[in-house]
Design a protein around this motif. Structure first.
Motif, PDB file in Angstrom:
ATOM      1  N   LEU B  30     -40.511  24.690 -43.059  1.00 51.50           N
ATOM      2  CA  LEU B  30     -39.697  24.981 -44.242  1.00 51.50           C
ATOM      3  C   LEU B  30     -40.371  26.040 -45.103  1.00 51.50           C
ATOM      4  O   LEU B  30     -39.720  26.946 -45.633  1.00 51.50           O
ATOM      5  CB  LEU B  30     -39.497  23.694 -45.053  1.00 51.50           C
ATOM      6  N   PHE B  31     -41.690  25.940 -45.214  1.00 55.18           N
ATOM      7  CA  PHE B  31     -42.431  26.910 -46.023  1.00 55.18           C
ATOM      8  C   PHE B  31     -42.221  28.319 -45.488  1.00 55.18           C
ATOM      9  O   PHE B  31     -41.972  29.263 -46.241  1.00 55.18           O
ATOM     10  CB  PHE B  31     -43.924  26.549 -46.013  1.00 55.18           C
ATOM     11  N   VAL B  34     -38.602  29.602 -46.268  1.00 53.28           N
ATOM     12  CA  VAL B  34     -38.408  30.044 -47.658  1.00 53.28           C
ATOM     13  C   VAL B  34     -39.192  31.328 -47.912  1.00 53.28           C
ATOM     14  O   VAL B  34     -38.675  32.284 -48.504  1.00 53.28           O
ATOM     15  CB  VAL B  34     -38.826  28.925 -48.639  1.00 53.28           C
ATOM     16  N   ARG B  53     -36.634  30.937 -56.566  1.00 56.70           N
ATOM     17  CA  ARG B  53     -37.016  30.383 -55.267  1.00 56.70           C
ATOM     18  C   ARG B  53     -36.482  28.980 -55.063  1.00 56.70           C
ATOM     19  O   ARG B  53     -36.176  28.582 -53.940  1.00 56.70           O
ATOM     20  CB  ARG B  53     -38.541  30.385 -55.148  1.00 56.70           C
ATOM     21  N   TYR B  54     -36.345  28.227 -56.165  1.00 58.06           N
ATOM     22  CA  TYR B  54     -35.879  26.852 -55.970  1.00 58.06           C
ATOM     23  C   TYR B  54     -34.437  26.812 -55.444  1.00 58.06           C
ATOM     24  O   TYR B  54     -34.050  25.856 -54.784  1.00 58.06           O
ATOM     25  CB  TYR B  54     -36.058  25.996 -57.232  1.00 58.06           C
ATOM     26  N   LEU B  57     -34.857  27.305 -51.764  1.00 60.45           N
ATOM     27  CA  LEU B  57     -35.366  26.044 -51.212  1.00 60.45           C
ATOM     28  C   LEU B  57     -34.243  25.020 -51.080  1.00 60.45           C
ATOM     29  O   LEU B  57     -34.124  24.332 -50.051  1.00 60.45           O
ATOM     30  CB  LEU B  57     -36.472  25.517 -52.138  1.00 60.45           C
ATOM     31  N   PHE B  58     -33.419  24.940 -52.107  1.00 66.41           N
ATOM     32  CA  PHE B  58     -32.317  23.977 -52.078  1.00 66.41           C
ATOM     33  C   PHE B  58     -31.382  24.260 -50.901  1.00 66.41           C
ATOM     34  O   PHE B  58     -31.062  23.361 -50.112  1.00 66.41           O
ATOM     35  CB  PHE B  58     -31.528  24.050 -53.392  1.00 66.41           C
ATOM     36  N   LYS B  61     -32.924  23.513 -47.511  1.00 68.80           N
ATOM     37  CA  LYS B  61     -32.946  22.084 -47.196  1.00 68.80           C
ATOM     38  C   LYS B  61     -31.551  21.566 -46.871  1.00 68.80           C
ATOM     39  O   LYS B  61     -31.379  20.740 -45.975  1.00 68.80           O
ATOM     40  CB  LYS B  61     -33.536  21.307 -48.371  1.00 68.80           C
TER      41      LYS B  61
END
Lengths: 240, 307
Positions: B30-31, B34, B53-54, B57-58, B61
């Motif tokens: 995942l890292f 992103v 960035r969030y 990330l959302f 996911k």
């Protein structure tokens, strides 16, 4: 560069006997002029990014944005942030890192080598409560309050955990001198408080124009201001 | 993430658990997803710009969750004993079941989901069927409903042809070696194949978080095959995506952001949507592993006579 700028300014002012500015006035105007130009770098940078997006910018020597980046990066520093308490760290300042910051570009959590993201105070509570996006060691976040930043997750709470890369303010220019017998100041850069301009050489014209505007205002000589403004306008048009 | 040496891969550098890197090359973390998206698909000259960035990330996911529900085909399996309460508590990362089996005598017996319910809530009532309340106005409930009690005590009859079948123990006629029964109401012709299974049955109480079995499962071993959402109990460092889906995830994030952003031209959104859909299709085909040699094996059976 500072002596050259001062000589040019004085030459223009004296040419028509407009007046004379003292070293202390010059230093004040020089600081103001440098700050003006420094802040313009960021808006100019944005202008060229937009030009590039509109495909109106070239590459190689025509890549003005790259030049702007280099100028701004001259003021870039990366330093540890001083820990205060819990997940609270001091922002760069003369007492902690040695200088004030103009712009925090990135905050790095040293332990996880991850970049912390700046989240507004409006969103940080929701973010920490979010199941999917709450800050973790891999995706840390920070919010800003006063002279502090708060790191999340709050396990980031030790001195040395956080580094910041930021753009500092340019140092205040100071034209230093020794007084000669006739009272005439003579330039002396060996003085301990001497500080040259930190802007690149190609900004010398801009510095002269800016200082002339302030000096013109100071000695109430509108023609000097108008001359300097006209010069500045020409420079600006050339860039576009 | 950096590439690892063979020693690191096989032995985890001598650190326990030594098997933690096995098969890891199939996956991208995942890292990395992103990070790569922020570098390659987001910026001043990209379609996606000025997004925190969030948000990336959302959407990353969410995309991984969606893939885990069906496309990945990565089934988790858990074996647990079923005690007298005939209950199997769903695992903490359970999202949906794939197959539930009884493991007995070295064989897996697949169980059928009961088309009827086998559990229920209940309210206490008086003789006139009025619902009873406590002094705070809350409804009073018995410890167990009659349905639950009968099921657990083995008194509940089943429409399935197992040990609790409603026909079990009924009087009938044996004619020519076959048993025939009378029906109390109406009549039925032939076998109802949907319920013609001798194995115990189950019904899932999703909100309650348990699988309820028929009484035949008491003391038996249950094997639950299920899918999770790939979130690894919130440990971001363990969340991964099969590399076959890497491009799809980038396309998914890009589409999700463009689709919800103000002022993005419709043709740009549509282009992103089509790209995302096409990449998902490609990845699914790749993951399905259709090899010529395997097709050949199947085709060899085409002339086999079926009796």
């Amino acid at each position: 560069m500072i002596n050259s700028v001062r000589n040019t300014v004085l030459a223009i002012l004296n040419k028509n006997n407009y007046g004379y500015i003292s070293p202390s006035d010059f230093n004040l105007f020089a600081k103001q002029a440098q700050m003006d130009i420094f802040e313009d770098y960021f808006t100019t940078y944005n202008y060229y990014v937009n030009k590039e997006n509109a495909r109106q910018s070239g590459t190689g020597y025509a890549d003005i944005k790259k030049g702007m980046e280099e100028v701004i990066d001259y003021f870039s520093l990366e330093k540890d942030l001083t820990h205060d308490a819990a997940n609270k760290f001091f922002l760069p300042s003369p007492t902690t890192t040695g200088e004030d910051y103009y712009f925090i570009n990135k905050v790095i959590v040293v332990t996880s080598k991850a970049e912390a993201e700046n989240v507004s105070n409006k969103n940080i509570t929701m973010l920490t409560n979010s199941l999917l996006t709450s800050p973790t060691d891999l995706f840390p976040a920070y919010s800003q309050e006063g002279n502090f930043i708060y790191l999340y997750p709050n396990t980031i709470n030790t001195q040395g955990d956080v580094r910041a890369q930021y753009i500092r303010y340019p140092k205040d220019p100071k034209w230093t001198y020794v007084s000669l017998s006739g009272g005439e100041p003579s330039f002396d850069q060996s003085q301990p408080d001497f500080q040259d301009f930190e802007l690149p050489l190609d900004d010398e014209n801009n510095l002269v124009n800016k200082i002339l505007q302030y000096a013109g205002m100071s000695i109430r000589e509108i023609q000097t201001v108008q001359f300097a403004q006209a010069e500045e306008q020409i420079d600006s048009n050339e860039l576009k | 993430m950096a590439y690892i040496s063979a020693y690191q891969y096989y032995e985890n550098g001598g650190v326990a658990p030594t098997d933690s890197n096995w098969g890891s090359y199939q996956y991208v973390s995942l890292f990395d997803i992103v990070n790569n998206f922020m570098l390659m698909y987001q910026g001043n000259h990209s379609l996606v710009n000025n997004e925190p960035r969030y948000k990336i990330l959302f959407h990353a996911k969410r995309g991984i969750q969606e893939l885990n529900y069906d496309a990945f085909k990565e089934v988790k399996i858990l074996e647990l004993d079923v005690c007298d309460n005939l209950r199997f508590i769903l695992p903490p990362d359970y999202v949906n079941w794939v197959r539930i089996s009884m493991y007995k005598n070295g064989t897996l017996y697949p169980l059928s989901e009961n088309i009827q319910t086998n559990w229920s809530d209940a309210y206490l009532q008086d003789n006139d069927c009025n619902i009873l309340f406590d002094e705070d106005g809350n409804v009073l409930k018995p410890e167990e409903s009659k349905l639950d009690l009968d099921r657990v005590t083995g008194q509940k009859k089943s429409i399935y042809l197992n040990q609790n079948s409603q026909f079990d123990g009924m009087e009938g006629y044996c004619y020519d070696g076959c048993w025939y029964f009378d029906y109390t109401l109406g009549s039925r012709f032939g076998l109802n194949t949907e319920t013609a299974n001798i194995n115990p049955t189950f019904s899932i109480d999703r909100k309650g978080g348990v699988i309820n079995f028929s009484s035949g499962m008491a003391g038996e071993l249950c094997v639950l095959e299920y899918v999770s959402d790939g979130m690894e109990s919130g440990d971001n460092s363990k969340i991964t995506v099969n590399k076959l889906f890497e491009d799809y995830i980038y396309a998914y994030i890009e589409y999700a952001i463009l689709n919800s952003k103000l002022g993005v031209q419709e043709y740009v959104v549509n282009r992103a949507r089509r790209r995302k859909t096409a990449l998902l299709r490609n990845a699914k085909i790749r993951l399905s592993n259709i090899h010529p040699s395997r097709l050949l094996m199947n085709l060899r059976g085409q002339n086999k006579w079926l009796k």
